[in-house]
Scaffold this active site. Structure first.
Site: not given
Length: 351
Positions: A206, A229
């Site tokens: 990511e 996140d």
């Protein structure tokens, strides 16, 4: 909720630079052994855990993505004196490299320190310049011949720092995004008989471009998607109110948008309504720079997904002193598992 700080600490400490997520992936697989109906690792290295839903007529799919990788480095050169040069994997503010320890993961893990030119011998011009990552090197305290017994070009490097508790918070390296890995594992632990199939995806790479989430969403083709996140908590001295994004201790952040995603208003409303019905503290999040796996989950399936995100407010992002509030973490776990239990109770029709 009493948080399992030992598990969170082990998750944060496990190495896993982008593209080199092996150690953290194994830890995740070990934790998932009794929590999912099916677990697999795809070709890119994503861990995909399926918790089967009830046999509803719609047979919908929900994908929840939390990335396993942490910002790190890769060895590019060992010079004649044994000093290691590197390239970054992920985004760094160069000044945060000063006075830090790192671990080079070769045939044997070697601890080193980030070195740079001493201030005592800098010119005035050099002292006034902002540092660059290329100003730094890694000192392993060994001559070249010894370094090359264990280290070669292409080996990954991670930062060395333990997780500690500070006041009402946890503090350490890689809370971005290992706290979300923790949240997803703990939500799966609490998840019983969800209405729809839940794909818990622990993604790779990511930090270098949402690569794992793109691949996983293409495979799963979810109807609904959630990114997990961290987000900025700029609630520190001198920060104007309009730049704070979120604040520690104010609850789970429900994303409205970031630079890569405009969250579906239905998902935003669903998460906010779920939080309020369950008496879970929450706060809105608009982040004008940066993006998360939410973008891949939203767009890379064949039909697109009704997508949004739950974010954990975090101070000092992309440093080794990242800080998150324990209550916010607990709120995110509660909100996620409450949402996964009630996806079938919301009217998802377009307004």
């Amino acid at each position: 909720m009493e948080l399992n700080i030992d598990l969170l600490s082990r998750i944060c400490k496990a190495p896993g630079a982008p593209g080199y997520e092996g150690p953290i992936r194994q830890l995740v697989l070990d934790e998932l052994a009794s929590l999912a109906d099916e677990v697999k690792v795809d070709n890119l290295g994503n861990v995909i855990a399926l918790k089967k839903g009830q046999n509803t007529p719609e047979h919908k799919k929900v994908m929840v993505a939390a990335h396993m990788d942490e910002i790190g480095f890769i060895v590019t050169h060992v010079d004649d004196a044994g000093f290691v040069r590197f390239h970054t994997l992920g985004g760094f503010d160069p000044k945060t490299l000063t006075a830090q320890r790192v671990i080079v993961h070769g045939k044997q893990d070697l601890v080193g320190v980030m070195g740079s030119k001493p201030i005592h011998v800098m010119s005035q011009e050099e002292r006034n310049k902002l540092p660059k990552t290329t100003d730094y090197f890694i000192d392993l305290g060994l001559p070249k011949e010894e370094v090359e017994k264990y280290i070669r070009v292409g080996d990954p490097i991670t930062r060395e720092r333990d997780l500690i508790e500070v006041g009402e918070c946890v503090n350490g390296k890689s809370i971005d995004n290992r706290v979300s890995v923790f949240v997803l594992i703990e939500a799966l632990r609490a998840l019983k008989n969800p209405p729809y199939d839940v794909y818990a995806v622990f993604t790779v790479q990511e930090e270098v471009g949402i690569r794992g989430a793109n691949v996983a969403a293409h495979q799963i083709d979810p109807d609904f998607g959630l990114g997990l996140d961290t987000t900025i908590a700029f609630d520190v001295p001198g920060a104007p109110a309009h730049e704070r994004v979120t604040q520690l201790g104010k609850g789970a952040a429900i994303k409205i948008m970031d630079a890569s995603t405009i969250c579906d208003p239905r998902m935003v409303d669903f998460l906010q309504t779920t939080a309020e019905k369950s008496n879970i503290s929450w706060q809105p999040e608009i982040l004008t720079a940066g993006g998360t796996d939410t973008a891949g989950v939203q767009r890379m399936g064949k039909r697109g997904a009704i997508a949004g995100a739950i974010s954990i407010p975090t101070r000092h992002l992309h440093q080794v002193i990242e800080m998150a509030h324990k209550k916010d973490i607990a709120d995110c776990i509660d909100l996620l598992q409450s949402a996964l239990h009630t996806f079938d109770k919301y009217n998802w029709a377009h307004s």
